[in-house]
Each structure stands twice: as structure tokens, then as C-alpha cells.
Motif scaffolding. Structure first.
Motif, PDB file in Angstrom:
ATOM      1  N   HIS A   3     -54.064 -61.809   8.618  1.00  0.00           N
ATOM      2  CA  HIS A   3     -54.459 -60.749   7.672  1.00  0.00           C
ATOM      3  C   HIS A   3     -53.412 -59.645   7.618  1.00  0.00           C
ATOM      4  O   HIS A   3     -53.056 -59.162   6.547  1.00  0.00           O
ATOM      5  CB  HIS A   3     -55.804 -60.139   8.087  1.00  0.00           C
ATOM      6  N   THR A  66     -62.141 -60.348   5.417  1.00  0.00           N
ATOM      7  CA  THR A  66     -63.273 -61.217   5.740  1.00  0.00           C
ATOM      8  C   THR A  66     -62.764 -62.286   6.706  1.00  0.00           C
ATOM      9  O   THR A  66     -61.547 -62.425   6.918  1.00  0.00           O
ATOM     10  CB  THR A  66     -63.853 -61.904   4.489  1.00  0.00           C
ATOM     11  N   LYS A  67     -63.674 -63.048   7.266  1.00  0.00           N
ATOM     12  CA  LYS A  67     -63.283 -64.127   8.173  1.00  0.00           C
ATOM     13  C   LYS A  67     -62.360 -65.113   7.458  1.00  0.00           C
ATOM     14  O   LYS A  67     -61.395 -65.606   8.026  1.00  0.00           O
ATOM     15  CB  LYS A  67     -64.527 -64.836   8.691  1.00  0.00           C
ATOM     16  N   GLU A  68     -62.641 -65.386   6.175  1.00  0.00           N
ATOM     17  CA  GLU A  68     -61.887 -66.373   5.401  1.00  0.00           C
ATOM     18  C   GLU A  68     -60.604 -65.818   4.782  1.00  0.00           C
ATOM     19  O   GLU A  68     -59.713 -66.574   4.435  1.00  0.00           O
ATOM     20  CB  GLU A  68     -62.755 -66.941   4.268  1.00  0.00           C
TER      21      GLU A  68
END
Length: 135
Positions: A3, A66-68
Motif C-alpha cells: 500500500h 483496505t485489505k484488498e
């Protein structure tokens, strides 16, 4: 990819072909991603030009981690599109009233990003190509 690979300053080169108005625009500028508690703030500034036009340009988005990947929102908080961290190439879609935005992203993080938008609607018909290079 992580990220945080997107955090920092990016040089922007954008071309816009307005098929409806039969005009061509370029934008040279800088995009900056800053992190505040996993909320990534995107700030873009630059100069947009055509044959007979020159103006300052500016846009802001919020990239929510987000996690994704990320949920990208407009400044007012409405949803724009999502990007997945695990996929280097991906297509996105956004409908805004009568306008349809089809985007193609090539994430080569942490080095560069390529974005293609095809936008169509009753009063819009353009292609925008943007190249981001990490500073």
C-alpha cells in the motif's frame, strides 16, 4: 506491491483527446500522496494546455486502504472506483449520472503508473491518458 508504495510525489504527464469538441489537451503536473492513519490523500496540481487555452488544474481524492487495495473516493466522500493491490493490470468502471467512465490501470509500483480513461455521455466523449513517474 505494498500500500505504502504509492506514498510520495509523482510527476504527471497527461494527454486528453476530446473527440466531441475535436480538441487536444495536455497536462504537466505533480501528484502527491500523503498518509494519515491509512487514509491516503491524493492532491494533483498542474497546468492544462491546448492550442488556445492554458489554465491551472487541481484535483483531490481520498484513497482508503483496505485489505484488498484501495477504495478511491471523491472529495465529497462519494465512491469513484476500487483498485486491488495484488493485480498489476485492472479495469475499473464508474457511472456518474449519464456519463460512463471506463478506466484501465497498470500499477508498476513503486516506480510508475499508467492510467487510461474512456469517458462517454450525452455531452462527453474523451480519452485521457496519464503517466505517473515516482520522483
Amino acid at each position: 506491491m505494498n500500500h505504502s508504495d504509492i506514498i510520495g510525489e509523482w510527476k504527471i504527464a497527461r494527454s486528453i483527446e476530446d473527440r466531441l469538441g475535436k480538441k487536444y489537451f495536455t497536462l504537466d503536473g505533480v501528484a502527491t500522496f500523503t498518509n494519515n492513519a491509512n487514509l491516503y490523500y491524493y492532491n494533483e496540481t498542474g497546468i492544462m494546455k491546448s492550442e488556445s487555452f492554458q489554465s491551472k488544474a487541481h484535483q483531490d481524492y481520498l484513497w482508503i486502504v483496505t485489505k484488498e487495495g484501495w477504495k478511491i473516493k471523491f472529495r465529497d466522500g462519494t465512491h469513484f472506483y476500487d483498485l486491488e493491490l495484488a493485480r498489476q493490470e485492472q479495469d475499473v468502471y464508474h457511472k456518474c449520472k449519464n456519463d460512463i467512465y471506463h478506466g484501465k490501470f497498470l500499477l508498476n509500483l513503486p516506480n510508475d503508473i499508467k492510467v487510461l480513461w474512456n469517458v462517454n455521455g450525452p455531452r462527453k466523449d474523451y480519452v485521457s491518458r496519464t503517466y505517473y513517474k515516482k520522483k
